[in-house]
Design an enzyme around this catalytic site. Structure first.
Site, PDB file in Angstrom:
ATOM      1  N   GLU A 134      34.287  39.113  29.510  1.00  0.00           N
ATOM      2  CA  GLU A 134      33.683  37.400  29.884  1.00  0.00           C
ATOM      3  C   GLU A 134      32.567  37.179  29.528  1.00  0.00           C
ATOM      4  OE1 GLU A 134      36.156  37.946  33.660  1.00  0.00           O
ATOM      5  OE2 GLU A 134      37.291  35.961  32.721  1.00  0.00           O
ATOM      6  N   GLU A 172      43.353  42.359  32.740  1.00  0.00           N
ATOM      7  CA  GLU A 172      43.608  41.802  33.666  1.00  0.00           C
ATOM      8  C   GLU A 172      44.811  41.953  34.098  1.00  0.00           C
ATOM      9  OE1 GLU A 172      41.110  40.343  31.638  1.00  0.00           O
ATOM     10  OE2 GLU A 172      39.457  39.849  32.769  1.00  0.00           O
TER      11      GLU A 172
END
Ligand code: NAI
Length: 685
Positions: free
Chosen positions: A104, A124
């Site tokens: 990210e 995740e």
């Protein structure tokens, strides 16, 4: 400790290096350091910022240790918003793993240069959450809807080449930081400012089906799909807000707690293999059946040379064919080139009838039939044929390793090594400490497990060790429920609903009813007065000869291949209740799952009390990796803790009041609840 984020100015390039060993996770200190470093960059007069990680990782993710805390400022979304809008171009030099929050971070940079060995992904969902700092909104804008959807919803990690093909990375370079300083910046908007990608309904459908299959009953993958989908219609700001809210809700969910628990337990177990011991280069495997062949293949794949011993040439040929088949499978799956497979088969495997021409080996693993006399003969022969310090291991499922080892020279080199089938696939291995096993022997075998990329769990000697013992307790309580009013198909459906990969009766049909039958005979179950003997399974074997799938019938009928409820068996179940003088009653699915999982918990607590397992988390690993217990429930012991030990105690006490022959409250549970403590209090080490 050195600064977790370093800033330096080289000419017109501001270099920011994240240095938080071992893998540069985005801890609070790193987040603070990043803010300070960007402050410095802003006033440095630099024309560009190059951001990289120290050593071998870029940034491997967020700090999972902070997951149990409320979010600590500065928050990643704020830092990332700042980087994306930074007055100078920021280029990510992805010098190693860029995972989760690390990827990210790379996404908010103006461009990305990666080393060819870099790994990129947003795993995740495998921890029960979704990317929480823009991943679900920015990745589809950068690489397109379908690609982002599949990467994020599966938590897949990809290599740099694939990332380059997807447009996730602009350039591959061995010296990523150097190239990042020079790279001609692509003429495009910041990732977040790119237009939203068009929605692809088919891709959503495919992702949902895949997630339902690969991560059955898990919330996070479906939420991740929702979020990537939302990126197609929401402005960035709203998409980010929705993502953050979803992330924060999932972070404290039961599933995320369970998945984190298993993740940490796995890491702790695998770390055991890094504590010394000798490297195993040569091995002997005795028995080339289901287990011995797959163990030999796994050893050879780990770089070990394996001599396989069988009883006669026909058996040797069978084993050779099975092993060649495993290589062929690996080639077909693209895991090995056919050249490498042929080379490994020729160089790492030898086959022997008897022990006369065996090369010396550092370890011998026995995987012959489950028969004490045969196993003893095998170890006597190994003792005579191999050097006196060769480690000797038995793969027995239920026999007493100490009885197997009787009469050995140097019994401190003997232990149990209980693989699961198929042994080259299943990651779990129970490492059984026998009466005289030395610490050096254990260390070497744990190191070997590491080399085989297995998850080793230490266990002491008892009937069935950790896993098969819990399985026995679980099946027994399921059988009692049959007696009281359930049918096999209902128990199986309830346990599948609970999340088990398969129901207990389906599993028996798959593995064969004869094994457990022989085991009950060996232990004299029919005559035992300390348990409620349920004769159904033994009657099936003895009166009908139905041994499961291999005979075309077991608890179920398999005419046509599919399992069908078997009227004959259901009649036997109902008759067994009548013979026991019981009035059958209805059970709800929830009641079945609660009782059956309580049975696993009770056995787990006893295993802890007896010191068979050192740690509750080890028991969870065994059940998750060896017995199809749902990972997202964290294993039976984690489930007990999460449900609340007082509640578990109340349930078990209730069962014990109604059926004292089948249930009793483990003393350690009573003590932990009385002391207001958790499972850490029932550890034995
Ligand atoms: P299997 O019946 O497939 O193979 C046994 C092999 O041992 C046969 O190929 C046989 O020819 C060979 N053998 C028998 N006596 C021998 C001797 N004296 N010397 C050399 N070879 C001999 O059995 P499987 O399933 O591979 O099981 C082997 C052991 O592994 C058993 O102790 C079993 O309890 C244990 N085990 C089995 C698991 C499974 O799922 N099948 C899982 C974990 C452990």
């Amino acid at each position: 400790m050195s600064d977790p984020v370093r800033f330096s100015l080289e000419g017109t390039v501001a270099r920011i290096v994240i240095d938080n060993p071992p893998v540069n996770v985005l801890s609070q200190a790193v987040r603070r350091g990043l803010m300070a470093a960007f402050d410095a960059a802003e006033t440095s007069g630099a024309k560009r910022v190059v951001l990289s990680g120290a050593e071998r990782a870029f940034v491997a993710g967020s700090d999972t240790r902070e997951f149990d805390l409320p979010p600590q400022p500065p928050y990643l979304p704020d830092i990332f918003a700042r980087i994306e809008a930074f007055p100078l171009p920021v280029v990510a030099a992805i010098n190693g793993a860029a995972l989760g929050g690390g990827l990210e971070l790379a996404l908010v940079c103006a461009a990305r240069v990666a080393v060819p060995g870099a790994q990129l992904g947003m795993p995740e969902v495998t921890l029960g959450v979704v990317p929480g700092a823009g991943g679900t909104q920015r990745l589809p804008r950068l690489i397109g809807f379908g690609a982002a959807l599949s990467l994020i919803s599966e938590g897949r990690v990809i290599g740099a080449t694939e990332a380059r093909e997807l447009g996730l990375v602009d350039l591959l370079a061995a010296d990523a930081a150097d190239e990042a300083a020079r790279l001609v910046l692509p003429d495009r908007a910041a990732t977040g400012a790119m237009p939203a990608p068009p929605r692809d309904a088919d891709a959503v459908e495919t992702a949902r089906t895949r997630a339902a299959r690969r991560a059955r009953d898990q919330i996070a993958p479906q939420k991740a799909i929702d979020l990537v989908d939302a990126a197609t219609r929401l402005p960035l700001k709203e998409g980010l807000a929705l993502e953050r809210e979803t992330f924060l809700t999932l972070k404290t969910s039961d599933q995320a707690a369970a998945l984190r628990h298993v993740f940490f337990a796995e890491r702790a177990a695998m770390a055991r293999g890094r504590k010394g011991g000798a490297a195993i280069e040569t091995a002997v495997v005795v028995g080339g059946g289901t287990m011995g062949s797959a163990i030999s293949y796994a050893l050879a794949q780990g770089g070990t040379t394996v001599a396989l011993v069988e009883t006669d040439t026909a058996a040797v040929e069978r084993a050779r064919t099975v092993i060649a088949g495993l290589y062929a499978e690996a080639v077909a799956r693209g895991k090995l080139s056919s050249g490498a497979a042929d080379a490994a088969l020729a160089a790492r495997h030898s086959f022997h009838v008897g022990y006369d021409d065996l090369p010396p080996a550092q370890i011998a693993i026995e995987a012959v039939v489950e028969d004490l006399t045969v196993k003893r003969q095998v170890f006597a022969a190994l003792d005579a044929a191999l050097p006196p310090d060769t480690i000797l291991a038995t793969n027995t499922s239920y026999l007493d390793p100490n009885a197997i080892a009787e009469g050995l020279r140097n019994p401190e080199r003997f232990l149990g090594l209980h693989f699961f089938s198929p042994a080259h696939v299943m990651k779990l291995v129970e490492v059984i400490r026998a009466g005289e096993t030395s610490p050096e022997t254990l260390a070497t075998v744990l190191r070997l497990a590491g080399r085989l990329r297995k998850i080793p769990v230490l266990a002491g000697v008892c009937d069935g060790f950790i896993g098969n013992r819990i399985l026995t307790g679980y099946r027994q309580i399921c059988d009692v429920m049959l007696l009281e009013g359930c049918l096999p198909a209902q128990v199986d459906a309830a346990m599948r609903d609970f999340g088990m990969a398969m129901g207990p009766y389906e599993v028996q049909d798959l593995s064969g009813l004869d094994i457990a039958h022989a085991n009950r005979k060996r232990l004299g179950w029919a005559e035992r007065t300390d348990l409620r003997y349920v004769p159904i399974a033994d009657r099936i074997v003895e009166e009908t000869g139905r041994l499961g799938r291999k005979t075309g019938a077991g608890w179920y009928d398999y005419a046509g291949g599919e399992a069908q409820r078997a009227p004959l068996i259901e009649a036997m179940v109902i008759e067994a209740s009548a013979r026991a003088g019981l009035t059958r009653r209805a059970f709800t699915d929830a009641e079945i799952a609660e009782r059956a999982s309580a049975a696993m918990i009770v056995e787990g607590l006893r295993i802890l009390e007896e010191g068979i397992a050192a740690d509750a988390a080890d028991i969870d690993l065994v059940m998750v990796h060896g017995y199809g217990f749902p990972r997202w429930r964290g294993g039976p012991m984690h489930l007990a803790e999460r449900t609340g030990l007082p509640e578990i105690l109340a349930r078990i006490a209730g069962y014990a009041a109604a059926d004292p022959l089948s249930w009793s409250v483990p003393g350690n549970l009573r003590r932990a609840v009385a002391g207001g403590q958790g499972l850490e209090a029932v550890r034995t080490d």
